[in-house]
Scaffold this motif. Structure first.
Motif: not given
Length: 527
Positions: A213-228, A238-251
């Motif tokens: 929500s801080s580093w990822g949003v600021k840098n509009k990350i393309d991919f989230l590698s979901l460990s374990y 994880a998708r539900d969490f990203l969908s609430k973070l504006g630009d990261l809904s496309q991550t």
């Protein structure tokens, strides 16, 4: 790349193996994900990594703070501008990872047959007798006889830097283990892996959520590698969490399969995720050694048929300290390509390895050689059979474009797309030539401001085998009723010529939308 395509099943003049490979603008169709860290974070080294073939930069949040990773990312941006090489950004979460808390970072020597205590009391100092860990529930999760692996990079084949423990007894919250092999643990981070044991930690931890929500949003990350990743629900959350973070809904979310639990629920996870990372470090010690190849081949096949990227890790461990891989590792990289994987992920080899650029170069060359003998005809027939009939409109167009390109020996396929889906479908059929994915930006609004889409779509194709993106001028529409796309086509052809993949008299297959119709056409270039 396609011109000297042959099959291993065909008679090969053995001396021809020694003929030098022709240089190509694209080092390989298979992509390389490089982890940036202490040995690979300067502008100079990152620039060389990009030139050598790295197309995705991975930022591992298991270590280092956000400020450290931000500095590295700024250097990456500078390197991208300097080299004019596009690169995507992947944030790798910590997840349910067990770690030894070694505050003083002292080397710890453990001797075979000695006992060592794993304790959740992080106030203790790490030593050869007691090791504080970051998980209070280990004593409840394990029983006598269970196996725990531990080390900076777990088992690499060099057992002097990793240790194998057997649970002896559980005393309250402490776990008493017998050391099975002598080893010296060195470095700032030792990871624990309890073999085939369910660890009751969230897949997306509070620390991970903070980083995203801080580093990822600021840098509009393309991919989230979901460990374990252990269940499809992990991906949904994880998708539900990203969908609430504006630009990261496309991550895009890549599920990292690291243990038997993730393997057991693989099919459901694949349905939910945008791609799969086969984390052979942890998984390779969770599984019996003789089963590792079987999982890799099965998982990559399932990803291929679903048209979702498969990424394989831990292929050239020895290059962390050596300039050349072992013969087994070189064969392993080639086999991953022949299995159909989209990308090779390098971890310690580029993060803290002595030869990050040489590692990327070596892996790229091995991938390119393996691609020359990849049985595309067999793969194509298998994929068409799996898809079945009736095919969807888009699937039919994609497979037809690949078939046409191979029949006419085209040097490249050019695909106009706005979402990237059409280009990914073409790549699904594994053409033997590069696919130039020309992403046509779309204008969109959230009622407060206007913005163009396209950047995410272009960068996210950088992990797909054979796809090479090009962001088109937004003034040209994605769909047209006349020949206005010809000007975009000229830009794509010029890019191909400048790249050296298109030459005079070459044939090029173009896949585009004209009005409501999807069209596949073959162009023969003049001088």
């Amino acid at each position: 790349m396609h011109s000297n395509h042959l099959l291993l099943e065909e008679p090969i003049r053995m001396a021809s193996i020694l003929e030098p490979s022709k240089a190509n603008f694209f080092p390989a169709l298979t992509k390389i994900v490089g982890t940036l860290g202490p040995r690979s974070r300067s502008v100079e080294v990152i620039s060389e990594c990009l030139k050598t073939g790295m197309s995705v930069a991975r930022f591992d949040f298991s270590w280092g703070d956000a400020e450290y990773h931000q500095e590295t990312l700024e250097n990456l941006k500078t390197a991208i501008k300097g080299t004019k090489k596009l690169c995507a950004v992947m944030l790798d979460t910590v997840g349910a990872e067990l770690q030894v808390v070694n505050k003083n970072e002292n080397a710890i020597t453990l001797k075979a047959d000695d006992n060592v205590i794993l304790t959740p009391d992080q106030g203790q100092e790490a030593s050869s007798e007691i090791l504080p860990i970051n998980f209070a529930g280990l004593a409840k999760a394990v029983k006598k006889g269970d196996t725990i692996f531990m080390g900076q990079y777990l088992f690499t084949g060099s057992e002097t830097t990793s240790v194998w423990l057997e649970v002896n007894e559980v005393k309250g919250d402490d776990v008493v283990c017998t050391v099975k092999n002598s080893a010296t643990l060195a470095g700032s981070l030792f990871t624990l892996h309890a073999s085939q044991i369910h660890i009751d930690l969230p897949t997306l931890s509070d620390t991970d959520k903070q980083a995203i929500s801080s580093w990822g949003v600021k840098n509009k990350i393309d991919f989230l590698s979901l460990s374990y990743t252990r269940h499809a629900e992990d991906v949904r959350q994880a998708r539900d969490f990203l969908s609430k973070l504006g630009d990261l809904s496309q991550t895009q979310i890549f599920a990292k399969i690291e243990n038997v639990e993730g393997l057991t629920h693989f099919d459901e996870i694949l349905q939910e995720a945008d791609g799969i990372i086969l984390s052979r470090g942890n998984l390779g010690i969770d599984l019996p050694p003789e089963k590792v190849f079987f999982f890799q081949k099965s998982a990559v096949y399932k990803c291929n048929m679903a048209g979702k990227p498969a990424v394989v890790t831990r292929v050239v461990d020895s290059m962390t300290d050596n300039l050349r891989p072992t013969r087994a590792e070189a064969t392993d990289v080639a086999n991953a390509v022949l299995d159909g994987c989209d990308a090779i992920l390098l971890g310690a080899e580029t993060l803290r390895g002595l030869y990050p650029v040489e590692t990327i170069s070596t892996v790229g060359k091995i991938c390119a050689e393996a691609e020359k003998v990849f049985n595309q005809d067999q793969y194509f027939k298998r994929t068409v059979k799996f898809v079945g009939e009736p095919m969807t409109h888009l699937e039919s167009i994609a497979s037809s474009a690949v078939r046409a390109a191979i029949k006419v020996k085209a040097s490249v396929i050019i695909c106009f797309t706005s979402s990237g889906r059409a280009a990914r479908l073409i790549a699904k059929y594994r053409p033997t030539m590069p696919v130039l994915s020309v992403v046509i930006p779309r204008l969109k609004t959230n009622q407060l401001k206007w913005s163009f889409s396209g950047s995410f779509e272009a960068r996210q194709s950088l992990i797909v085998r054979g796809l090479f993106p090009l962001l088109a001028d937004p003034r040209h529409p994605a769909e047209s009723t006349n020949a206005t796309n010809e000007s975009v086509l000229k830009v794509a052809l010029d890019h191909g010529k400048a790249s050296g993949v298109i030459k005079s008299h070459d044939r090029v297959v173009v896949c585009q939308k004209v009005g409501d119709a999807s069209v596949v056409k073959i162009i023969e270039l003049e001088d």
